[in-house]
Scaffold this active site. Structure first.
Site, mmCIF file in Angstrom:
data_model
loop_
_atom_site.group_PDB
_atom_site.id
_atom_site.type_symbol
_atom_site.label_atom_id
_atom_site.label_comp_id
_atom_site.label_asym_id
_atom_site.label_seq_id
_atom_site.Cartn_x
_atom_site.Cartn_y
_atom_site.Cartn_z
ATOM 1 N N HIS A 1 0.805 -1.219 0.000
ATOM 2 C CA HIS A 1 0.000 0.000 0.000
ATOM 3 C C HIS A 1 0.847 1.283 0.000
ATOM 4 C CE1 HIS A 1 -3.397 -2.592 1.130
ATOM 5 N NE2 HIS A 1 -2.707 -3.026 2.148
HETATM 6 O O1 RIB Z 1 -5.251 -0.195 4.741
HETATM 7 C C1 RIB Z 1 -3.869 -0.174 4.519
HETATM 8 C C2 RIB Z 1 -3.219 0.904 5.316
HETATM 9 O O2 RIB Z 1 -3.441 0.675 6.703
HETATM 10 C C3 RIB Z 1 -1.689 0.948 5.150
HETATM 11 O O3 RIB Z 1 -1.233 2.268 5.308
HETATM 12 C C4 RIB Z 1 -1.213 0.093 6.280
HETATM 13 O O4 RIB Z 1 0.113 0.437 6.686
HETATM 14 C C5 RIB Z 1 -2.185 0.473 7.353
HETATM 15 O O5 RIB Z 1 -1.749 1.697 7.931
#
Ligand code: RIB
Ligand code: CA
Length: 316
Positions: free
Chosen positions: A245
């Site tokens: 992500h």
């Molecule tokens: O949903 C994914 C996000 O939530 C990413 O930033 C992960 O690190 C968590 O913070």
């Protein structure tokens, strides 16, 4: 005149994927001038996220980076964490020494405010990749800084991919929907990396192998993090690997052409218990609500991993 290097502040809740974003930024000095890292409570509590941020900088050989602790809880809700994804430490997958580099004394929110007031207007980009608590708190405490922000590029939200922490909401927005509402209504130029884009950049076996083939401590650390981090998504989605992500935020700054999306209206659900934290994205333009966000829907996964691997390898 080149847009590079971009002056940025990373706001983060490390998190193995946050770690990869920080390494990508540190491995790209031509494009990224990292002014500081501000930790926020999210994946794990602030004590751990602020320690993890320093562990990551030390793994990268950069104990000089300014690391601050920001808010320890969301604006209106009790903290929800994600140890089930990231492990108890938030950086499970490999044992790392307690960091020796300092945690800055100044509160992270005050660092954000002071930096935006010091730097020329329109020259600092905020890169939040956790709950938006610090950013929203800074905007509430010092409204004069809002117009000084060049852009916010954040990881959070979802539309076609729907939620990963509830059926309706992505984790970062879910944890602090009130903060997200402030940021999405701030009027700041906003680029959003939602699950719709980040679920396209999966750490498949060959991509993981590329890090293992660094043949050094850095490669071992990265492989340990990614090996651990992918379990949750493989189990839940049956995907071919964990979605990376947060590094999409930094990759966008370096090579925006890796991503595509639409400039649309996105609003945050803050009232409903059932859909708290949902990013209500008007992807099909069915309302006349004002457009406020570049909402990404697709990513060039091979191009993303080529960039990430090449830049992180430099740190080894
Ligand atoms: O949903 C994914 C996000 O939530 C990413 O930033 C992960 O690190 C968590 O913070
Ligand atoms: Ca994160």
């Amino acid at each position: 005149m080149s847009d590079f290097p971009r002056k940025i502040i990373i706001d983060t809740d490390p998190g193995q994927d946050d770690a990869m974003a920080i390494l990508l930024a540190l491995g790209s000095p031509e494009e990224i001038d990292l002014l500081g890292i501000v930790a926020v409570a999210g994946n794990v509590p602030i004590e751990r996220t602020s320690e993890n941020a320093r562990k990551i900088c030390e793994v990268a050989g950069r104990p000089d980076v300014l690391v601050f602790a920001g808010c320890d809880r969301p604006m209106a809700h009790t903290l929800v964490t994600a140890e089930h994804v990231h492990g108890k430490t938030g950086l499970d997958g490999i044992e790392l020494p307690t960091p020796t580099m300092p945690l800055q004394k100044q509160h992270g929110v005050d660092f954000i405010i002071e930096t935006l007031r010091r730097e020329a207007p329109g020259t600092v980009t905020l890169c939040p990749m956790g709950p938006l608590t610090n950013i929203a708190t800074a905007f509430e405490k010092a409204p004069d800084i809002v117009e000084r922000v060049q852009e916010i590029v954040l990881m959070g939200g979802a539309y076609f991919e729907v939620g990963n922490i509830t059926p309706a909401a992505e984790f970062n927005i879910y944890v602090d929907p009130e903060a997200a509402d402030i940021v999405f209504k701030s009027g700041v130029k906003l680029t959003v990396m939602p699950l719709d884009a980040t679920h396209k950049v999966l750490v498949t076996a060959p991509r993981l192998q590329a890090f293992k083939e660094f043949g050094n401590h850095l490669g071992e650390v990265v492989a340990g993090w990614l090996d651990f981090f992918e379990r949750f998504d493989i189990e839940k989605y049956g995907s071919k690997g964990g979605p990376l992500h947060d590094p999409t935020v930094i990759a966008y700054l370096i090579k925006p052409g890796l991503f595509s999306g639409r400039f649309i209206n996105v609003e945050i659900e803050t009232q409903s218990k059932l859909t708290r934290g949902m990013t209500v994205a008007d992807w099909w333009g069915v309302t006349d609500r004002p457009k406020n966000a570049m909402f990404m829907g697709d990513a060039d996964a091979d191009g993303f991993f080529d960039l990430l691997t090449e830049r992180v390898r430099r740190l080894g």
